[in-house]
Enzyme design. Structure first.
Site, PDB file in Angstrom:
ATOM      1  N   THR A 207       0.845  -1.194   0.000  1.00 24.41           N
ATOM      2  CA  THR A 207       0.000   0.000   0.000  1.00 24.41           C
ATOM      3  C   THR A 207       0.881   1.244   0.000  1.00 24.41           C
ATOM      4  O   THR A 207       1.982   1.240   0.549  1.00 24.41           O
ATOM      5  CB  THR A 207      -0.945   0.015   1.214  1.00 24.41           C
ATOM      6  OG1 THR A 207      -0.179  -0.062   2.406  1.00 24.41           O
ATOM      7  CG2 THR A 207      -1.917  -1.148   1.151  1.00 24.41           C
TER       8      THR A 207
ATOM      9  N   GLY B 230       2.495  -3.697  13.999  1.00 24.87           N
ATOM     10  CA  GLY B 230       2.276  -2.325  14.450  1.00 24.87           C
ATOM     11  C   GLY B 230       2.838  -2.097  15.846  1.00 24.87           C
ATOM     12  O   GLY B 230       3.426  -2.980  16.458  1.00 24.87           O
ATOM     13  N   SER B 231       2.636  -0.910  16.361  1.00 23.77           N
ATOM     14  CA  SER B 231       3.188  -0.567  17.677  1.00 23.77           C
ATOM     15  C   SER B 231       2.295  -1.012  18.822  1.00 23.77           C
ATOM     16  O   SER B 231       2.772  -1.323  19.906  1.00 23.77           O
ATOM     17  CB  SER B 231       3.428   0.945  17.762  1.00 23.77           C
ATOM     18  OG  SER B 231       2.213   1.631  17.538  1.00 23.77           O
ATOM     19  N   GLY B 232       0.979  -1.080  18.595  1.00 23.46           N
ATOM     20  CA  GLY B 232       0.074  -1.459  19.675  1.00 23.46           C
ATOM     21  C   GLY B 232      -0.479  -2.862  19.528  1.00 23.46           C
ATOM     22  O   GLY B 232      -0.560  -3.617  20.480  1.00 23.46           O
TER      23      GLY B 232
ATOM     24  N   GLU C  68      -9.131  -1.375   6.924  1.00 25.02           N
ATOM     25  CA  GLU C  68      -9.316  -0.952   5.538  1.00 25.02           C
ATOM     26  C   GLU C  68      -9.770  -2.111   4.652  1.00 25.02           C
ATOM     27  O   GLU C  68     -10.645  -1.944   3.799  1.00 25.02           O
ATOM     28  CB  GLU C  68      -8.027  -0.351   4.977  1.00 25.02           C
ATOM     29  CG  GLU C  68      -7.701   1.023   5.508  1.00 25.02           C
ATOM     30  CD  GLU C  68      -6.552   1.671   4.762  1.00 25.02           C
ATOM     31  OE1 GLU C  68      -6.275   1.288   3.597  1.00 25.02           O
ATOM     32  OE2 GLU C  68      -5.922   2.578   5.333  1.00 25.02           O
TER      33      GLU C  68
ATOM     34  N   GLY D 189      -0.268  -2.779  11.424  1.00 26.35           N
ATOM     35  CA  GLY D 189      -1.007  -2.634  12.669  1.00 26.35           C
ATOM     36  C   GLY D 189      -2.477  -2.901  12.381  1.00 26.35           C
ATOM     37  O   GLY D 189      -2.841  -3.533  11.392  1.00 26.35           O
ATOM     38  N   ASP D 190      -3.330  -2.392  13.240  1.00 25.19           N
ATOM     39  CA  ASP D 190      -4.758  -2.673  13.130  1.00 25.19           C
ATOM     40  C   ASP D 190      -5.420  -1.969  11.953  1.00 25.19           C
ATOM     41  O   ASP D 190      -6.440  -2.440  11.440  1.00 25.19           O
ATOM     42  CB  ASP D 190      -5.473  -2.244  14.415  1.00 25.19           C
ATOM     43  CG  ASP D 190      -4.918  -2.945  15.636  1.00 25.19           C
ATOM     44  OD1 ASP D 190      -4.289  -4.007  15.471  1.00 25.19           O
ATOM     45  OD2 ASP D 190      -5.106  -2.425  16.750  1.00 25.19           O
ATOM     46  N   GLY D 191      -4.866  -0.874  11.490  1.00 26.04           N
ATOM     47  CA  GLY D 191      -5.525  -0.057  10.471  1.00 26.04           C
ATOM     48  C   GLY D 191      -5.703  -0.750   9.134  1.00 26.04           C
ATOM     49  O   GLY D 191      -6.713  -0.559   8.460  1.00 26.04           O
TER      50      GLY D 191
END
Length: 78
Positions: free
Chosen positions: A5, A62-64, A37, A31-33
């Site tokens: 992406t 991701g970081s979280g 999407e 990450g979660d995003g």
């Protein structure tokens, strides 16, 4: 096939137009995003019910990684 992406909501655009007969699953590395999407893109697909049955395999980078924790739980090594 590997697709990288390049901009916000790019994964959504890809998932919306994904030729379902060509792919068995979608693997995301993020990450979660990105998973968010992809799910939104599948919901907007011309065959949403079929698209939303496509397996998604998120590789948490991701970081979280809240999604990973919710799906897999907190693993504690012994």
């Amino acid at each position: 096939m590997r697709i990288v992406t390049t901009h916000s909501k790019h994964a959504q655009e890809i998932a919306r137009a994904l030729p379902l007969d060509t792919y068995d699953a979608v693997v995301t590395m993020s990450g979660d995003g990105l998973v968010h999407e992809v799910l939104n893109g599948f919901a907007e697909h011309r065959e949403p019910a079929r698209a939303l049955r496509t397996p998604i395999a998120p590789v948490p980078t991701g970081s979280g990684n809240g999604l990973s924790l919710n799906l897999l739980g907190l693993h504690v090594s012994s």
